[in-house]
Write a protein that holds these residues in place. Structure first.
Motif, PDB file in Angstrom:
ATOM      1  N   VAL A  70      -4.438 -17.446  -7.108  1.00 46.04           N
ATOM      2  CA  VAL A  70      -3.857 -16.255  -7.730  1.00 46.04           C
ATOM      3  C   VAL A  70      -4.377 -16.125  -9.165  1.00 46.04           C
ATOM      4  O   VAL A  70      -4.776 -15.038  -9.600  1.00 46.04           O
ATOM      5  N   VAL A  71      -4.373 -17.232  -9.911  1.00 51.04           N
ATOM      6  CA  VAL A  71      -4.908 -17.220 -11.273  1.00 51.04           C
ATOM      7  C   VAL A  71      -6.386 -16.825 -11.242  1.00 51.04           C
ATOM      8  O   VAL A  71      -6.842 -16.010 -12.057  1.00 51.04           O
ATOM      9  N   ASP A  72      -7.127 -17.370 -10.279  1.00 53.26           N
ATOM     10  CA  ASP A  72      -8.551 -17.039 -10.167  1.00 53.26           C
ATOM     11  C   ASP A  72      -8.743 -15.553  -9.879  1.00 53.26           C
ATOM     12  O   ASP A  72      -9.676 -14.922 -10.403  1.00 53.26           O
ATOM     13  N   TYR A  73      -7.869 -14.973  -9.052  1.00 54.88           N
ATOM     14  CA  TYR A  73      -7.988 -13.544  -8.760  1.00 54.88           C
ATOM     15  C   TYR A  73      -7.823 -12.718 -10.031  1.00 54.88           C
ATOM     16  O   TYR A  73      -8.599 -11.779 -10.288  1.00 54.88           O
ATOM     17  N   VAL A  74      -6.820 -13.050 -10.844  1.00 59.04           N
ATOM     18  CA  VAL A  74      -6.601 -12.295 -12.082  1.00 59.04           C
ATOM     19  C   VAL A  74      -7.793 -12.475 -13.018  1.00 59.04           C
ATOM     20  O   VAL A  74      -8.240 -11.518 -13.667  1.00 59.04           O
ATOM     21  N   LEU A  75      -8.340 -13.685 -13.081  1.00 62.86           N
ATOM     22  CA  LEU A  75      -9.532 -13.912 -13.893  1.00 62.86           C
ATOM     23  C   LEU A  75     -10.710 -13.073 -13.395  1.00 62.86           C
ATOM     24  O   LEU A  75     -11.416 -12.436 -14.194  1.00 62.86           O
ATOM     25  N   VAL A  76     -10.936 -13.069 -12.084  1.00 61.88           N
ATOM     26  CA  VAL A  76     -12.028 -12.275 -11.511  1.00 61.88           C
ATOM     27  C   VAL A  76     -11.811 -10.795 -11.808  1.00 61.88           C
ATOM     28  O   VAL A  76     -12.749 -10.056 -12.141  1.00 61.88           O
ATOM     29  N   HIS A  77     -10.565 -10.346 -11.696  1.00 56.18           N
ATOM     30  CA  HIS A  77     -10.222  -8.952 -11.977  1.00 56.18           C
ATOM     31  C   HIS A  77     -10.623  -8.583 -13.408  1.00 56.18           C
ATOM     32  O   HIS A  77     -11.265  -7.547 -13.635  1.00 56.18           O
ATOM     33  N   GLU A  78     -10.240  -9.433 -14.360  1.00 59.26           N
ATOM     34  CA  GLU A  78     -10.548  -9.136 -15.761  1.00 59.26           C
ATOM     35  C   GLU A  78     -12.031  -9.309 -16.064  1.00 59.26           C
ATOM     36  O   GLU A  78     -12.596  -8.564 -16.863  1.00 59.26           O
ATOM     37  N   LEU A  79     -12.674 -10.276 -15.414  1.00 62.26           N
ATOM     38  CA  LEU A  79     -14.124 -10.429 -15.581  1.00 62.26           C
ATOM     39  C   LEU A  79     -14.859  -9.178 -15.099  1.00 62.26           C
ATOM     40  O   LEU A  79     -15.843  -8.740 -15.714  1.00 62.26           O
ATOM     41  N   ALA A  80     -14.377  -8.606 -14.001  1.00 62.37           N
ATOM     42  CA  ALA A  80     -15.001  -7.392 -13.472  1.00 62.37           C
ATOM     43  C   ALA A  80     -14.904  -6.250 -14.475  1.00 62.37           C
ATOM     44  O   ALA A  80     -15.786  -5.392 -14.543  1.00 62.37           O
ATOM     45  N   HIS A  81     -13.831  -6.235 -15.273  1.00 65.62           N
ATOM     46  CA  HIS A  81     -13.678  -5.187 -16.280  1.00 65.62           C
ATOM     47  C   HIS A  81     -14.708  -5.301 -17.395  1.00 65.62           C
ATOM     48  O   HIS A  81     -14.983  -4.315 -18.087  1.00 65.62           O
ATOM     49  N   LEU A  82     -15.276  -6.478 -17.597  1.00 69.13           N
ATOM     50  CA  LEU A  82     -16.357  -6.610 -18.572  1.00 69.13           C
ATOM     51  C   LEU A  82     -17.603  -5.881 -18.095  1.00 69.13           C
ATOM     52  O   LEU A  82     -18.457  -5.492 -18.901  1.00 69.13           O
ATOM     53  N   LEU A  83     -17.706  -5.706 -16.773  1.00 67.84           N
ATOM     54  CA  LEU A  83     -18.850  -5.018 -16.185  1.00 67.84           C
ATOM     55  C   LEU A  83     -18.557  -3.557 -15.892  1.00 67.84           C
ATOM     56  O   LEU A  83     -19.426  -2.694 -16.055  1.00 67.84           O
ATOM     57  N   VAL A  84     -17.334  -3.274 -15.447  1.00 63.82           N
ATOM     58  CA  VAL A  84     -16.906  -1.909 -15.147  1.00 63.82           C
ATOM     59  C   VAL A  84     -15.517  -1.719 -15.764  1.00 63.82           C
ATOM     60  O   VAL A  84     -14.535  -2.253 -15.248  1.00 63.82           O
ATOM     61  N   GLY A  86     -13.226   0.749 -15.979  1.00 64.49           N
ATOM     62  CA  GLY A  86     -12.141   1.436 -15.275  1.00 64.49           C
ATOM     63  C   GLY A  86     -11.835   0.827 -13.921  1.00 64.49           C
ATOM     64  O   GLY A  86     -12.303  -0.265 -13.568  1.00 64.49           O
ATOM     65  N   HIS A  87     -11.014   1.562 -13.136  1.00 67.68           N
ATOM     66  CA  HIS A  87     -10.638   1.112 -11.795  1.00 67.68           C
ATOM     67  C   HIS A  87     -11.234   2.036 -10.731  1.00 67.68           C
ATOM     68  O   HIS A  87     -10.598   2.341  -9.729  1.00 67.68           O
ATOM     69  N   GLY A  88     -12.459   2.460 -10.963  1.00 66.41           N
ATOM     70  CA  GLY A  88     -13.120   3.320 -10.000  1.00 66.41           C
ATOM     71  C   GLY A  88     -13.676   2.543  -8.823  1.00 66.41           C
ATOM     72  O   GLY A  88     -13.509   1.318  -8.720  1.00 66.41           O
ATOM     73  N   PRO A  89     -14.359   3.241  -7.903  1.00 67.83           N
ATOM     74  CA  PRO A  89     -14.917   2.585  -6.702  1.00 67.83           C
ATOM     75  C   PRO A  89     -15.844   1.417  -7.032  1.00 67.83           C
ATOM     76  O   PRO A  89     -15.842   0.402  -6.335  1.00 67.83           O
ATOM     77  N   GLY A  90     -16.633   1.553  -8.092  1.00 67.80           N
ATOM     78  CA  GLY A  90     -17.545   0.473  -8.463  1.00 67.80           C
ATOM     79  C   GLY A  90     -16.809  -0.799  -8.834  1.00 67.80           C
ATOM     80  O   GLY A  90     -17.251  -1.907  -8.515  1.00 67.80           O
ATOM     81  N   PHE A  91     -15.663  -0.643  -9.495  1.00 66.83           N
ATOM     82  CA  PHE A  91     -14.866  -1.805  -9.874  1.00 66.83           C
ATOM     83  C   PHE A  91     -14.344  -2.531  -8.639  1.00 66.83           C
ATOM     84  O   PHE A  91     -14.455  -3.757  -8.530  1.00 66.83           O
ATOM     85  N   TRP A  92     -13.786  -1.785  -7.699  1.00 64.53           N
ATOM     86  CA  TRP A  92     -13.211  -2.417  -6.507  1.00 64.53           C
ATOM     87  C   TRP A  92     -14.285  -3.010  -5.612  1.00 64.53           C
ATOM     88  O   TRP A  92     -14.039  -3.991  -4.910  1.00 64.53           O
ATOM     89  N   ARG A  93     -15.494  -2.462  -5.660  1.00 66.57           N
ATOM     90  CA  ARG A  93     -16.593  -3.076  -4.905  1.00 66.57           C
ATOM     91  C   ARG A  93     -16.917  -4.456  -5.476  1.00 66.57           C
ATOM     92  O   ARG A  93     -17.228  -5.389  -4.735  1.00 66.57           O
TER      93      ARG A  93
END
Length: 207
Positions: free
Chosen positions: A151-165, A167-174
């Motif tokens: 669960v902690v890793d998921y939140v980390l991955v989520h925030e890491l993805a925000h460094l690349l994208v 917003g929460h658009g389709p590219g982010f969820w991909r």
């Protein structure tokens, strides 16, 4: 009827059963269970114990070769719960959190997400994590401490993805599709939120 599991050493739990059909005592190749992140390995060298451990994104469950399919599924669930309980007692600091973020970035984003700082904070009670892309900073709520590591890793991955994208658009969820436990972690966090909203039961008399 299989006996209830009792704590073992180093993740091992005695596995006793009655009326289980005997199978060939030969080793069998690893077989993925219905849960994509779990791999079950049967062995004729293992006759009385079941054990499990994490290996990257997978959970490896070791069981006796003669165990039935129904017992296998039961013990997979038992060991997943046992590992989660063990992980829930672990609390790691900012330095380990930053190291985990670096490892996760390398594993899922080819190292492209490079945070300048990753730390726990105590002022986030309405969100699990936050990210400021311009600063490269990631902050995780202290409420995550003690939750299962996936669960902690998921939140980390989520925030890491925000460094690349951002917003929460389709590219982010991909991007998040790369993390295999996204749905499981989201379900866990949704359950925590739902539980927090339940009305508190009145205390029993005398308490």
């Amino acid at each position: 009827m299989p006996a209830d599991p009792s704590p073992g050493i180093a993740g091992e739990t005695p596995a006793r059963s009655a009326g289980t059909p005997q199978r060939s005592a030969t080793d069998r190749p690893p077989r993925a269970s219905a849960t994509s992140a779990v791999e079950v390995r049967r062995s004729n060298r293992r006759s009385r114990t079941v054990s499990a451990y994490r290996e990257g994104d997978r959970t490896i469950v070791l069981i006796p070769a003669r165990m039935s399919e129904a017992e296998e599924q039961r013990w997979v669930n038992v060991m997943l719960d046992k590992l989660a309980a063990q992980e829930s007692r672990r609390v790691f600091g900012d330095s380990e959190l930053a190291a985990r973020a670096e490892r996760l970035s390398a594993q899922y984003f080819e190292g492209r997400a490079r945070p300048a700082s990753v730390r726990w904070v105590t002022n986030q009670n309405t969100r699990w994590g936050s990210c400021t892309p311009a600063e490269g900073s990631i902050r995780l709520s202290h409420r995550l401490q003690g939750m299962p590591e996936y669960v902690v890793d998921y939140v980390l991955v989520h925030e890491l993805a925000h460094l690349l994208v951002p917003g929460h658009g389709p590219g982010f969820w991909r991007l998040l599709e790369a993390y295999p436990r996204t749905e499981r972690a989201r379900g866990y966090l949704e359950g925590v939120v739902a539980a927090d909203r339940l009305p508190q039961l009145p205390a029993a008399r005398g308490e």
